[in-house]
Design an enzyme around this catalytic site. Structure first.
Site, PDB file in Angstrom:
ATOM      1  N   GLN A 142       3.801  -0.683  -1.050  1.00 23.98           N
ATOM      2  CA  GLN A 142       2.534  -0.827  -2.245  1.00 23.98           C
ATOM      3  C   GLN A 142       2.855  -2.237  -2.687  1.00 23.98           C
ATOM      4  O   GLN A 142       3.656  -3.009  -3.218  1.00 23.98           O
ATOM      5  CB  GLN A 142       3.060   0.011  -3.448  1.00 23.98           C
ATOM      6  CG  GLN A 142       3.094   1.459  -3.342  1.00 23.98           C
ATOM      7  CD  GLN A 142       4.486   2.060  -2.707  1.00 23.98           C
ATOM      8  OE1 GLN A 142       5.135   1.282  -2.161  1.00 23.98           O
ATOM      9  NE2 GLN A 142       4.716   3.263  -2.999  1.00 23.98           N
ATOM     10  N   GLN A 184      -1.442  -2.100   1.606  1.00 27.32           N
ATOM     11  CA  GLN A 184      -1.400  -0.918   0.765  1.00 27.32           C
ATOM     12  C   GLN A 184      -1.514  -1.004  -0.505  1.00 27.32           C
ATOM     13  O   GLN A 184      -1.256  -2.021  -1.216  1.00 27.32           O
ATOM     14  CB  GLN A 184       0.054  -0.285   1.166  1.00 27.32           C
ATOM     15  CG  GLN A 184       0.348   1.076   0.297  1.00 27.32           C
ATOM     16  CD  GLN A 184       1.745   1.838   0.720  1.00 27.32           C
ATOM     17  OE1 GLN A 184       2.140   1.430   1.979  1.00 27.32           O
ATOM     18  NE2 GLN A 184       2.018   2.794   0.149  1.00 27.32           N
ATOM     19  N   ASP A 185      -2.818   0.193  -1.186  1.00 30.42           N
ATOM     20  CA  ASP A 185      -2.714  -0.050  -2.380  1.00 30.42           C
ATOM     21  C   ASP A 185      -3.446  -1.126  -3.031  1.00 30.42           C
ATOM     22  O   ASP A 185      -3.371  -1.666  -4.067  1.00 30.42           O
ATOM     23  CB  ASP A 185      -1.533   0.345  -3.422  1.00 30.42           C
ATOM     24  CG  ASP A 185      -1.006   1.790  -3.097  1.00 30.42           C
ATOM     25  OD1 ASP A 185      -1.396   2.499  -2.354  1.00 30.42           O
ATOM     26  OD2 ASP A 185       0.026   1.885  -3.943  1.00 30.42           O
ATOM     27  N   ASP A 207      -4.225   4.274   1.103  1.00 31.14           N
ATOM     28  CA  ASP A 207      -4.627   4.473  -0.287  1.00 31.14           C
ATOM     29  C   ASP A 207      -5.050   3.192  -0.827  1.00 31.14           C
ATOM     30  O   ASP A 207      -4.596   2.890  -1.994  1.00 31.14           O
ATOM     31  CB  ASP A 207      -3.290   5.137  -0.709  1.00 31.14           C
ATOM     32  CG  ASP A 207      -2.786   6.340   0.007  1.00 31.14           C
ATOM     33  OD1 ASP A 207      -3.301   6.970   0.576  1.00 31.14           O
ATOM     34  OD2 ASP A 207      -1.409   6.429  -0.348  1.00 31.14           O
ATOM     35  N   ARG A 223      -7.158  11.226   0.666  1.00 31.87           N
ATOM     36  CA  ARG A 223      -6.027  12.144   0.666  1.00 31.87           C
ATOM     37  C   ARG A 223      -5.791  12.615  -0.922  1.00 31.87           C
ATOM     38  O   ARG A 223      -5.741  11.592  -1.816  1.00 31.87           O
ATOM     39  CB  ARG A 223      -4.820  11.972   1.531  1.00 31.87           C
ATOM     40  CG  ARG A 223      -4.217  10.595   1.059  1.00 31.87           C
ATOM     41  CD  ARG A 223      -3.008  10.487   1.755  1.00 31.87           C
ATOM     42  NE  ARG A 223      -2.180   9.207   1.583  1.00 31.87           N
ATOM     43  CZ  ARG A 223      -0.853   9.030   2.254  1.00 31.87           C
ATOM     44  NH1 ARG A 223      -0.333   9.920   2.969  1.00 31.87           N
ATOM     45  NH2 ARG A 223      -0.040   8.006   1.733  1.00 31.87           N
TER      46      ARG A 223
END
Length: 522
Positions: free
Chosen positions: A325, A347-348, A369, A427
Site C-alpha cells: 500500500q 497499489q492503492d 486496488d 473487487r
C-alpha cells in the site's frame, strides 16, 4: 519527569490500565444513557407536551436529531480518550506512526460534520446530511483499519478501538433512522454540455478553474528556486492559517518537483492547488506499508478540508511495485474537485476516502486496488491505466461501502480503461461494495469475467456492480461473473442514478468550481 528506557514498559502498562478502567466507566455511563433515552423515530422532544400541535414529521425530526446528538457525544468522549492515549505514545514513537493519531484526525472530521447537523439542521439538504453520516461511519471504519494494520501497535489501540466500535453502533442507528424517515430530494436530470459544470460549483470557483495562472491572483506562490513567496507547499499551506479563513485560498505551484508529504486538515477548507500542468508541477512522496506506514498515512498528499480543488498537478507515490500500500492522493474533502491532474502509483494509488468527489480529465495509474475508498465519487473523462506490477493480476477499484444505507460508491463515466493483461474492473473490499462503469472504453486488457471476488468474500449477493453502454474489446459482458449483485446491463434509470447529477448532486455545487462536467448520460 524523565522516564528511563527500562521503566518505560511499566509506565505504559500503568497508563493502559488506567485508561481501560476509565473506559469501563465510560461504557457504563453511555449504556445507561442510551437505554434510558430510547431514541426512535417516535421519540418526543422534551418540550413536546407543551406543544400539542407538533406533527408526526417534526416528532420524527426530533428523534433523529437526538440520535445524532448522542453520536456526537460519543465522538467527543472518544476524542478526549484518544487524545490521552496519543500523549502516552509520544514518549515512545513519532506521532506520524501512531495509528491512534489517525483516529484523532478522523474524529475531528466526524465531530465537525455531526455538529453541523445538530446545530443548524435546517441549513442543509438531505444529501448533505446523508453524505456526512455516511462519511462519519467511514471514518470509524478507517480508524479501525489504521489500528489493525500495524500489529506491533495493536495492544496500544485496543482501548480506542473499543470506543470506536461504540461510536460506530450509534452512527449506524442515526444513519438507519435518517434513511427510513427522510424523503429523497428531486435531482434535476438536465443533460449539460461538455462546456458546462455541475451546479454545486460556484461561478467564482468556475472562473478559477477556467482562468489562467496570471488571472488567479494566488495567495501564495511556491517555487523551489526561491522566486515565489514560499519554497515548499507545506510552508504555503501554513501561511494560509494565519490569514482569513473565509473564501477560497489559492496556491500556485510553479513548474518543478516538490519532494514532500502534504496534509490539508479538516479545518483548512476551500484550498485550491494550481500547478503549471501534468508532468510540469510534480509532488512526490515515497511512504508505503513496507516502509513502515499504514495506508492512511502513506499518502503523498492528503486533503481532508472541504472544498479542496487541485488543477494541473501530478501527484506521485514513488515507493514502487513491491512496496504494497502506497497512496499518492487521499481525499476526504466534501465537494472536492480534481481537474486535469495525474495520480501515479502502484497499489492503492488514489484513496477516495469519503464524501462527494469529482475527477475530470485526470490520469490515474496503478496496479492493485488503485482506486479505492468509500466516497461518493464520479470519475469522468479520465484516463485509467493499469500498469505492470509485482502480480499478474490488477484490480482497478476496491470500493469500501460497509453499510447498505451509505450513499457511497465509485462511478466511472466516459473514461478510458487500458493497460496490462489480467485487469479486473474491481473487487469488493467491503460487504456492500458499489461500483459502476458507464459509457467508457475498455481495451483488451480487461479480463473477460470483468470483476473479481475478494478472498473469502461473502459480498457477492450484497454488492452492487454494474455496466452500461461501454465500448471496446473488453466491454463484452457475455463472459462476465454471474453474481447476484452484478448487473451486466443497467437500466437507463439505474444508470442516470450514477451520473454527476444523480449520484453526487453535482448540479448544486460543481458549477462554482469551474470544472467542466457532464451532468447526465452522454
Amino acid at each position: 519527569m524523565a522516564t528511563t528506557s527500562s521503566s518505560l514498559p511499566n509506565h505504559k502498562f500503568q497508563i493502559k490500565l488506567l485508561f481501560i478502567l476509565t473506559l469501563n466507566l465510560f461504557f457504563l455511563h453511555t449504556s445507561v444513557f442510551a437505554n434510558s433515552s430510547k431514541f426512535s423515530k417516535f421519540s418526543r422532544h422534551p418540550n413536546s407536551e407543551s406543544s400539542p400541535r407538533r406533527t408526526e414529521h417534526s416528532t420524527s425530526d426530533d428523534g433523529f436529531l437526538n440520535s445524532v446528538q448522542l453520536s456526537l457525544d460519543h465522538a467527543l468522549s472518544a476524542h478526549s480518550l484518544a487524545s490521552s492515549l496519543t500523549l502516552s505514545h509520544r514518549t515512545a514513537q513519532p506521532v506520524i506512526l501512531d495509528p491512534v493519531n489517525d483516529c484523532l484526525e478522523l474524529l475531528d472530521d466526524t465531530i465537525d460534520m455531526l455538529s453541523r447537523i445538530v446545530t443548524k439542521p435546517k441549513d442543509h439538504t438531505n444529501d448533505d446530511v446523508h453524505t456526512w453520516l455516511s462519511a462519519a461511519l467511514t471514518n470509524q471504519e478507517t480508524c479501525k483499519e489504521s489500528l489493525s494494520e500495524k500489529t506491533s501497535l495493536n495492544r496500544d489501540g485496543i482501548a480506542i478501538d473499543s470506543v470506536a466500535r461504540n461510536l460506530t453502533g450509534s452512527l449506524t442507528r442515526s444513519l438507519d433512522m435518517f434513511v427510513s424517515t427522510s424523503r429523497p430530494e428531486t435531482v434535476g436530470r438536465k443533460l449539460l454540455s461538455g462546456q458546462d459544470f455541475p451546479t454545486w460549483v460556484s461561478s467564482s470557483d468556475r472562473r478559477l478553474l477556467e482562468a489562467s495562472v496570471e488571472e488567479l491572483r494566488p495567495h501564495a506562490v511556491v517555487a523551489a528556486d526561491g522566486s515565489g513567496t514560499h519554497m515548499s507547499v507545506a510552508e504555503a499551506l501554513a501561511s494560509l492559517e494565519k490569514g482569513s479563513s473565509s473564501g477560497r485560498s489559492v496556491i500556485h505551484l510553479t513548474a518543478g518537483t516538490y519532494k514532500e508529504n502534504i496534509d490539508i486538515p479538516s479545518k483548512q477548507k476551500n484550498v485550491m492547488l494550481v500547478g503549471d500542468g501534468k508532468g510540469k508541477t510534480v509532488i512526490v512522496g515515497s511512504r508505503s506499508n513496507r516502509g513502515g506506514y499504514n495506508t492512511y498515512k502513506s499518502a503523498t498528499v492528503a486533503a481532508m478540508g472541504d472544498g479542496f480543488i487541485a488543477r494541473d498537478i501530478t501527484f506521485v507515490n514513488s515507493a514502487g511495485p513491491n512496496a504494497e500500500q502506497a497512496v499518492a492522493l487521499r481525499v476526504g474533502s466534501d465537494r472536492s474537485v480534481v481537474y486535469r491532474c495525474s495520480i501515479d502509483g502502484y497499489q492503492d494509488t488514489l484513496y477516495t476516502l469519503s464524501k462527494r468527489q469529482f475527477y475530470r480529465e485526470t490520469d490515474i495509474t496503478g496496479t492493485v486496488d488503485f482506486i479505492f475508498g468509500n466516497s461518493a465519487v464520479v470519475l469522468q473523462s479520465c484516463n485509467i491505466v493499469s500498469r505492470k506490477g509485482s502480480s499478474d493480476e490488477n484490480y482497478v477499484t476496491a470500493q469500501g461501502r460497509s453499510d447498505p444505507n451509505q450513499n457511497t460508491g465509485i462511478s466511472i463515466h466516459n473514461c478510458r480503461i487500458t493497460g496490462s493483461t489480467g485487469t479486473y474492473l474491481g473487487r469488493p473490499w467491503k460487504q456492500y461494495s458499489r461500483t459502476v462503469v458507464m459509457q467508457s472504453f475498455l481495451d483488451g486488457s480487461i479480463h473477460p469475467s470483468g470483476w473479481s471476488p475478494w478472498s473469502s468474500s461473502n459480498a457477492l449477493k450484497s454488492l452492487f456492480y454494474g455496466e452500461f453502454g461501454n465500448s471496446g474489446p473488453g466491454s463484452s459482458v457475455s463472459g462476465r461473473v454471474d453474481w447476484p449483485g452484478y448487473h451486466p446491463a443497467l437500466t437507463l434509470t439505474e444508470a442516470q442514478g450514477f451520473t454527476v447529477s444523480g449520484f453526487i448532486g453535482g448540479n448544486s455545487w460543481l458549477p462554482s468550481t469551474g470544472v467542466i462536467f457532464d451532468s447526465g448520460l452522454l
